[in-house]
Design a protein around this motif. Structure first.
Motif, PDB file in Angstrom:
ATOM      1  N   PRO A 111      27.797 -51.164 -61.895  1.00  0.00           N
ATOM      2  CA  PRO A 111      27.634 -49.735 -62.168  1.00  0.00           C
ATOM      3  C   PRO A 111      28.809 -48.924 -61.626  1.00  0.00           C
ATOM      4  CG  PRO A 111      25.562 -50.668 -61.426  1.00  0.00           C
ATOM      5  CD  PRO A 111      26.598 -51.739 -61.246  1.00  0.00           C
ATOM      6  N   MET A 112      29.306 -48.017 -62.443  1.00  0.00           N
ATOM      7  CA  MET A 112      30.440 -47.174 -62.079  1.00  0.00           C
ATOM      8  C   MET A 112      30.420 -45.938 -62.971  1.00  0.00           C
ATOM      9  SD  MET A 112      32.343 -47.536 -65.050  1.00  0.00           S
ATOM     10  CE  MET A 112      33.926 -46.868 -64.576  1.00  0.00           C
ATOM     11  N   GLU A 113      31.268 -44.996 -62.643  1.00  0.00           N
ATOM     12  CA  GLU A 113      31.465 -43.856 -63.535  1.00  0.00           C
ATOM     13  C   GLU A 113      32.898 -43.378 -63.470  1.00  0.00           C
ATOM     14  OE1 GLU A 113      29.842 -39.901 -61.693  1.00  0.00           O
ATOM     15  OE2 GLU A 113      28.327 -41.436 -61.280  1.00  0.00           O
TER      16      GLU A 113
ATOM     17  N   ALA B 151      29.798 -31.293 -70.423  1.00  0.00           N
ATOM     18  CA  ALA B 151      30.648 -30.636 -71.412  1.00  0.00           C
ATOM     19  C   ALA B 151      31.891 -30.018 -70.784  1.00  0.00           C
ATOM     20  CB  ALA B 151      29.854 -29.557 -72.150  1.00  0.00           C
ATOM     21  N   ASP B 152      31.798 -29.545 -69.546  1.00  0.00           N
ATOM     22  CA  ASP B 152      32.950 -28.926 -68.892  1.00  0.00           C
ATOM     23  C   ASP B 152      34.035 -29.953 -68.600  1.00  0.00           C
ATOM     24  OD1 ASP B 152      31.756 -26.411 -68.916  1.00  0.00           O
ATOM     25  OD2 ASP B 152      30.779 -26.729 -66.982  1.00  0.00           O
ATOM     26  N   ASP B 153      33.621 -31.111 -68.079  1.00  0.00           N
ATOM     27  CA  ASP B 153      34.590 -32.148 -67.725  1.00  0.00           C
ATOM     28  C   ASP B 153      34.853 -33.130 -68.856  1.00  0.00           C
ATOM     29  OD1 ASP B 153      34.733 -31.068 -65.199  1.00  0.00           O
ATOM     30  OD2 ASP B 153      33.246 -32.434 -64.347  1.00  0.00           O
ATOM     31  N   GLN B 154      34.024 -33.066 -69.924  1.00  0.00           N
ATOM     32  CA  GLN B 154      34.117 -34.020 -71.030  1.00  0.00           C
ATOM     33  C   GLN B 154      34.014 -35.458 -70.519  1.00  0.00           C
ATOM     34  OE1 GLN B 154      34.715 -33.245 -74.769  1.00  0.00           O
ATOM     35  NE2 GLN B 154      33.444 -31.748 -73.710  1.00  0.00           N
ATOM     36  N   THR B 155      32.982 -35.712 -69.742  1.00  0.00           N
ATOM     37  CA  THR B 155      32.745 -37.051 -69.191  1.00  0.00           C
ATOM     38  C   THR B 155      31.349 -37.526 -69.566  1.00  0.00           C
ATOM     39  OG1 THR B 155      31.964 -36.120 -67.075  1.00  0.00           O
ATOM     40  CG2 THR B 155      34.306 -36.708 -67.232  1.00  0.00           C
ATOM     41  N   ILE B 156      31.241 -38.838 -69.746  1.00  0.00           N
ATOM     42  CA  ILE B 156      29.953 -39.485 -70.002  1.00  0.00           C
ATOM     43  C   ILE B 156      29.721 -40.497 -68.886  1.00  0.00           C
ATOM     44  CG2 ILE B 156      28.510 -40.622 -71.731  1.00  0.00           C
ATOM     45  CD1 ILE B 156      30.760 -40.245 -73.741  1.00  0.00           C
ATOM     46  N   ARG B 157      28.491 -40.522 -68.358  1.00  0.00           N
ATOM     47  CA  ARG B 157      28.176 -41.509 -67.329  1.00  0.00           C
ATOM     48  C   ARG B 157      26.756 -42.020 -67.532  1.00  0.00           C
ATOM     49  NH1 ARG B 157      25.335 -38.871 -62.970  1.00  0.00           N
ATOM     50  NH2 ARG B 157      25.158 -36.645 -63.405  1.00  0.00           N
ATOM     51  N   VAL B 158      26.530 -43.228 -67.092  1.00  0.00           N
ATOM     52  CA  VAL B 158      25.192 -43.811 -67.130  1.00  0.00           C
ATOM     53  C   VAL B 158      24.475 -43.427 -65.844  1.00  0.00           C
ATOM     54  CG1 VAL B 158      23.872 -45.957 -67.182  1.00  0.00           C
ATOM     55  CG2 VAL B 158      25.938 -45.728 -68.589  1.00  0.00           C
TER      56      VAL B 158
END
Length: 333
Positions: free
Chosen positions: A198-200, A297-304
């Motif tokens: 697991p990471m992001e 949406a601000d950082d445009q990042t996806i994480r599990v």
């Protein structure tokens, strides 16, 4: 006096070599796209043509390319110095980091440093981990270094396959390992899977907010590098690739950021464009396994944020994910 002079000469030679490698990496990336390199296949001379035994490679040897710097020309880090969040004054709020939490500890590894080292051999809690990043693919994945071959330490081979870094293990046999494929491709490790942890991939501010007690990779790595600038800045602004990859799919822009999720039987790409412009959490499924992703949406990042134990994931460009998993499903809006 002679001994002292010899020592000075060796120090000067070492410094010159280190600076030359740094300059080579910078020039290698910054000359794109006005004068992109012609990617030549590695010339094999029997068993040891590139320093690795490729006789039983599980990938097409003729498609292995030299990335420019030689073996260890991009130096991986092992057990590097860590500092507290308060001491990481070289980081800005929006700087991208790979965040890992394990055994009650959390740690951030800035891409500004990984641009120049690509692999960090570390230990978090009791777990030996390899934090890996390939700037050509914007691919970030963390592996467990405990394998059927024992606990491994990884270095950068100087070779690429599908524009992606080939790592090697510092054992007597030095197997090659594909980062995005997540498995060994030559030597005793051929066909062995690495376990993704697991990471992001997120921003420093976001990671610190969720993990206030985090430690951070120090910028004092023992190497002379300009960690305030990226040698790949121009590459990221262009749609073209620097090295070939196949198969290519135009279902998404080649360099669109995706979260790739997989298990032993299935794979899925979740592109930024599929998540709209609003921060949200979404429950999804891969096969019969469920997981939840969060989109900022601000950082445009996806994480599990939650997943069944059998699922693994990484962040990468679309072209790299598809090249290694052409059968992948693409999440839609």
């Amino acid at each position: 006096m002679g001994i002292q002079s010899g020592l000075i000469r060796r120090c000067l030679l070492f410094t010159s070599f280190a600076l030359a490698v740094t300059w080579s990496l910078q020039r290698h990336a910054d000359r794109f796209p006005s004068n992109p390199p012609i990617a030549q296949p590695v010339q094999l001379r029997g068993q040891g043509g590139v320093g690795f035994d490729l006789r039983h490679a599980t990938i097409p040897v003729q498609e292995i390319r030299s990335g420019g710097p030689p073996k260890d020309g991009i130096p991986s880090l092992s057990n590097p110095r860590m500092v507290s969040a308060a001491e990481a004054t070289y980081l800005r709020a929006g700087d991208r980091v790979i965040g890992v939490a394990s055994g009650g500890e959390s740690r951030a590894y800035p891409l500004a440093i990984l641009n120049y080292h690509e692999i960090i051999n570390d230990r978090l809690g009791e777990r030996p981990i390899a934090v890996t990043y390939c700037p050509l693919c914007d691919s970030a994945v963390v592996f467990d270094r405990q394998t059927p071959l024992g606990e491994l330490e990884f270095g950068v081979s100087g070779l690429l396959y599908n524009s992606n870094v080939l790592m090697y293990d510092r054992s007597n046999t030095e197997s090659l390992w594909s980062q995005v494929k997540g498995e060994g491709v030559s030597g005793p490790g051929a066909g062995m899977k690495l376990r993704g942890l697991p990471m992001e991939l997120t921003t420093w501010a976001a990671w610190q907010a969720r993990n206030p007690n985090t430690t951070v990779l120090s910028s004092e790595t023992g190497h002379r590098r300009n960690y305030q600038g990226s040698p790949y800045a121009r590459y990221f602004k262009q749609p073209q690739l620097m090295f070939p990859a196949k198969p290519i799919s135009n279902a998404l822009p080649l360099k669109e950021s995706v979260l790739g999720v997989w298990d032993d039987a299935n794979s899925m790409a979740i592109p930024i464009s599929a998540l709209g412009g609003t921060s949200k959490q979404i429950e999804m499924s891969l096969g019969n396994r469920k997981f939840t992703v969060a989109f900022d949406a601000d950082d445009q990042t996806i994480r599990v944020v939650k997943a069944e134990a059998e699922l693994q994931w990484m962040n990468t460009f679309w072209f790299a994910w598809h090249a290694f998993r052409p059968e992948t499903e693409i999440a839609s809006r």
